[in-house]
Design an enzyme around this catalytic site. Structure first.
Site, PDB file in Angstrom:
ATOM      1  N   LYS A   9      11.226   1.383   2.402  1.00  0.00           N
ATOM      2  CA  LYS A   9      11.455   0.427   3.221  1.00  0.00           C
ATOM      3  C   LYS A   9      12.137  -0.601   2.652  1.00  0.00           C
ATOM      4  O   LYS A   9      13.285  -1.241   2.715  1.00  0.00           O
ATOM      5  CB  LYS A   9      10.557  -0.169   4.231  1.00  0.00           C
ATOM      6  CG  LYS A   9       9.519   0.902   4.606  1.00  0.00           C
ATOM      7  CD  LYS A   9      10.029   1.812   5.732  1.00  0.00           C
ATOM      8  CE  LYS A   9       9.227   3.199   5.660  1.00  0.00           C
ATOM      9  NZ  LYS A   9       9.082   3.858   7.106  1.00  0.00           N
TER      10      LYS A   9
ATOM     11  N   ASP B 214      -2.697   1.252   1.091  1.00  0.00           N
ATOM     12  CA  ASP B 214      -1.361   1.773   1.611  1.00  0.00           C
ATOM     13  C   ASP B 214      -0.334   0.593   1.582  1.00  0.00           C
ATOM     14  O   ASP B 214      -0.538  -0.157   2.771  1.00  0.00           O
ATOM     15  CB  ASP B 214      -1.278   2.635   2.779  1.00  0.00           C
ATOM     16  CG  ASP B 214      -0.040   3.084   3.166  1.00  0.00           C
ATOM     17  OD1 ASP B 214       0.863   3.155   2.288  1.00  0.00           O
ATOM     18  OD2 ASP B 214      -0.035   3.972   3.992  1.00  0.00           O
TER      19      ASP B 214
ATOM     20  N   TRP C 173      -0.741   5.320  10.969  1.00  0.00           N
ATOM     21  CA  TRP C 173       0.257   6.013  10.661  1.00  0.00           C
ATOM     22  C   TRP C 173      -0.249   7.732  10.953  1.00  0.00           C
ATOM     23  O   TRP C 173      -1.045   7.779  10.405  1.00  0.00           O
ATOM     24  CB  TRP C 173       0.949   5.785   9.246  1.00  0.00           C
ATOM     25  CG  TRP C 173       1.896   6.687   9.059  1.00  0.00           C
ATOM     26  CD1 TRP C 173       3.349   6.638   9.944  1.00  0.00           C
ATOM     27  CD2 TRP C 173       2.083   7.123   7.869  1.00  0.00           C
ATOM     28  NE1 TRP C 173       4.121   7.427   9.137  1.00  0.00           N
ATOM     29  CE2 TRP C 173       3.421   7.833   7.985  1.00  0.00           C
ATOM     30  CE3 TRP C 173       1.507   7.574   6.801  1.00  0.00           C
ATOM     31  CZ2 TRP C 173       3.975   8.613   6.843  1.00  0.00           C
ATOM     32  CZ3 TRP C 173       2.144   7.989   5.450  1.00  0.00           C
ATOM     33  CH2 TRP C 173       3.333   8.738   5.798  1.00  0.00           C
TER      34      TRP C 173
HETATM   35  C1  LIG Z   1       1.837   3.191   6.946  1.00  0.00           C
HETATM   36  C2  LIG Z   1       2.802   3.954   6.012  1.00  0.00           C
HETATM   37  N1  LIG Z   1       2.451   4.635   4.804  1.00  0.00           N
HETATM   38  C3  LIG Z   1       2.994   5.342   4.287  1.00  0.00           C
HETATM   39  C4  LIG Z   1       4.436   5.856   4.577  1.00  0.00           C
HETATM   40  C5  LIG Z   1       5.144   6.563   3.741  1.00  0.00           C
HETATM   41  O1  LIG Z   1       6.563   6.523   3.634  1.00  0.00           O
HETATM   42  P1  LIG Z   1       7.317   7.063   2.633  1.00  0.00           P
HETATM   43  O2  LIG Z   1       6.740   8.559   2.201  1.00  0.00           O
HETATM   44  O3  LIG Z   1       8.654   7.678   3.185  1.00  0.00           O
HETATM   45  O4  LIG Z   1       7.434   6.421   1.396  1.00  0.00           O
HETATM   46  C6  LIG Z   1       4.784   5.054   5.803  1.00  0.00           C
HETATM   47  C7  LIG Z   1       6.200   5.347   6.355  1.00  0.00           C
HETATM   48  O5  LIG Z   1       6.417   5.274   7.647  1.00  0.00           O
HETATM   49  C8  LIG Z   1       4.005   4.154   6.540  1.00  0.00           C
HETATM   50  O6  LIG Z   1       4.469   3.575   7.745  1.00  0.00           O
END
Ligand SMILES: Cc1ncc(COP(=O)(O)O)c(C=O)c1O
Length: 436
Positions: free
Chosen positions: A255, A219, A138
Site C-alpha cells: 500500500k 502486522d 483481516w
Molecule cells: C492487515 C493486513 N495485513 C497484511 C496484509 C498483507 O498484504 P500483502 O501481502 O499484499 O502485503 C494486508 C492486505 O490487505 C492487510 O490488510
C-alpha cells in the site's frame, strides 16, 4: 473424448471464492457502467485508476539504466540494503535495537509472506503455540497462522455499539491469555475496522503484555497510509521496541509504495541480544529455503533504491501523504453526503476511523441490497475501501447507503392520551412484534 469420471480429482469439491478477492471476481462480471468496487484494499486515483508512484517509476528507471545489474539469485534472507532500510523504517533510524544488532530482518513475500514465515518460525521454535488475533481482523490472519501450525484464538477489539475500540474487552482478554501467548497487533489503520488504540491505550496494552510475558507480533501493512506520516504510524511498534523486549514485525510495501503485485515485505524479529538475533536468523533461513528458496529481486531493489536516496525518499513521503490525504478527504465527503441526505443514524465514525477502510456498520443484507440495486461491491461485513472512492462516486455510494438504511422503514403514528406519537421503525421489527 476424455472420460471425466475417471479423473483422479473427480471427487474434489469446489472451494468457495476468497471472501475479499471474490468481491473483485463478482465486480468484473458486472456489466453496469455505474459499478463501483470498494472491496479490495488497493489505492485508486480520483479518476478511479491504479497509481504507480512517481518515485517508483524513477527508481525503476535507475535500475534499468544500470548495466552492472544482473539477475542472480538473492540470498535466502533477501537483499541486504532492503532489509537494513526496512528495519530503520519501522523501528526508527536511531533505534538502539538496530544499533546493538539485536534485530534480524528477512525479506519476504509482502506482508502475507512475512506473517507466514514468522508464524512458521514460532510454531517450530517458540514454546507457546497460541496466537491471539483481534476480533474482527483481516480475513487471512486466522488461515495464515493456522496453516503455520499455531492455534488461533481471538481477543475482543471492536465494539459495534460505539463503532470504536472495546478497550476493556481487549484488556480483559489479553489479561486472561496464557503467559507467553503470541498477540497479533495491527500497527496502525486496523483492518477492517479503521479503529486504532490511542497512544495512551497502546501504552496500557504494552504494560499489560510485558507484565504477562505476551509476545507482540505487529502486522504493519499501512505505515504512512493512516496519518500520512511514516513515523507517526510506527509509534505503536516503537513503544514496544523501546522497552528492550522481544517483538515481531511484518511489513508490507503493497500500500505505502503501491507495490502490490511486486510482493515486497519484510519480517523483523527484535531480540534481547545480538547473539540470539543471529541464531534466530540462521533458523529463519531453514524456514524460508524449503518454502520458496529465496525472495524476488525486482521489488526489493525498487524499495532499497528509494530508501537509500534522500531525494527519492523525500519525494516518496510527499506522494504517500497525498494518498493518505485523499483518503481522509473521501471520509469527509462521504459523511457530508450522508448528512445532506438526512440518512438516519450517526455516521461520524466515518471520519473517526483511519486508514484504507471504513467499517460502515451496514449489515450483510444491506450490503447485498447495495450490490444488487446500485452495483456497489464490498465485503459482506460492511467494510468499504475509502481508497476506491472518488469525488465523482461519493454521491452514488451515499445514495445507495441511504436507500439501504431507510429501505423498509415505516412511519407509525399513534394517538394516546391526547398526544400524537410518531415512530420510525423497520418492517422487520414490526413483523417480529406481530404488528404486520
Ligand atoms: C492487515 C493486513 N495485513 C497484511 C496484509 C498483507 O498484504 P500483502 O501481502 O499484499 O502485503 C494486508 C492486505 O490487505 C492487510 O490488510
Amino acid at each position: 473424448m476424455a472420460d471425466h469420471s475417471s479423473s483422479v480429482f473427480s471427487q474434489i469439491a469446489r472451494a468457495p471464492e476468497d471472501p475479499i478477492l471474490g468481491v473483485t471476481v463478482a465486480y468484473n462480471k458486472d456489466s453496469d457502467t455505474s459499478k463501483l468496487n470498494l472491496g479490495v484494499g488497493a489505492y485508486r486515483t480520483e479518476e478511479g485508476k491504479p497509481l504507480v508512484l512517481n518515485v517508483v517509476r524513477q527508481a525503476e528507471q535507475k535500475l534499468v539504466n544500470d548495466p552492472s545489474r544482473v539477475k542472480e539469485y538473492l540470498p535466502i534472507v533477501g537483499l541486504a540494503d532492503f532489509n537494513k532500510g526496512s528495519a530503520k523504517l519501522i523501528f526508527g533510524a536511531d533505534s538502539p535495537a538496530i544499533q546493538e544488532n539485536r534485530v534480524t530482518t528477512v525479506q519476504c513475500l509482502s506482508g502475507t509472506g512475512s506473517l507466514r514465515v514468522g508464524g512458521e518460525f514460532l510454531a517450530k521454535h517458540y514454546y507457546e503455540k497460541t496466537v491471539y488475533i483481534p476480533s474482527p481482523t483481516w480475513g487471512n490472519h486466522p488461515k495464515i497462522f493456522t496453516l503455520a501450525g499455531l492455534s488461533v484464538k481471538t481477543y475482543r477489539y471492536y465494539d459495534p455499539a460505539t463503532r470504536g475500540l472495546d478497550f476493556q474487552g481487549l484488556l480483559e482478554d489479553l489479561g486472561n491469555a496464557p503467559t507467553g501467548a503470541i498477540v497479533l497487533l495491527h500497527a496502525c489503520a486496523h483492518n477492517p475496522t479503521g479503529v486504532d488504540p490511542t497512544l495512551d491505550q497502546w501504552e496500557q496494552i504494552r504494560k499489560l503484555m510485558r507484565s504477562k510475558g505476551l509476545l507482540p507480533f505487529f502486522d504493519s501493512a499501512y505505515q504512512g497510509f493512516a496519518s500520512g506520516s511514516l513515523d507517526a504510524d510506527a509509534q505503536s511498534v516503537r513503544m514496544f521496541v523501546a522497552d528492550g523486549g522481544e517483538c515481531f514485525a511484518a511489513q508490507s510495501y503493497a500500500k505505502n509504495m503501491g507495490l502490490y503485485g511486486e510482493r515486497v515485505g519484510a519480517l523483523s524479529i527484535v531480540c534481547k541480544t545480538a547473539d540470539v538475533a543471529s541464531r534466530v536468523e540462521s533458523q529463519l533461513k531453514l524456514v524460508i529455503r524449503p518454502m520458496y528458496s529465496s525472495p524476488p529481486l525486482h521489488g526489493a531493489s525498487i524499495v532499497a533504491t528509494i530508501l537509500k536516496d534522500s531525494n527519492l525518499y523525500n519525494e516518496w513521503t510527499v506522494e504517500l501523504k497525498a494518498m493518505a490525504d485523499r483518503i481522509i478527504s473521501m471520509r469527509k465527503q462521504l459523511l457530508e453526503a450522508l448528512q445532506a441526505r438526512g440518512t438516519p443514524g450517526d455516521w461520524t465514525h466515518i471520519i473517526k476511523q483511519i486508514g484504507m477502510f471504513t467499517f460502515t456498520g451496514l449489515n450483510a443484507e444491506q450490503v447485498a441490497f447495495m450490490t444488487r440495486e446500485y452495483h456497489i461491491y464490498m465485503t459482506s461485513d460492511g467494510r468499504i475501501s475509502m481508497a476506491g472512492l472518488s469525488s465523482k462516486t461519493v454521491p452514488h455510494l451515499a445514495d445507495a447507503m441511504h436507500a439501504a438504511v431507510t429501505r423498509g422503514n415505516m412511519i407509525i403514528v399513534a394517538a394516546y392520551g391526547g398526544f400524537l406519537f410518531v415512530y420510525r421503525c423497520h418492517v422487520s421489527f414490526l413483523l417480529e412484534v406481530g404488528m404486520l
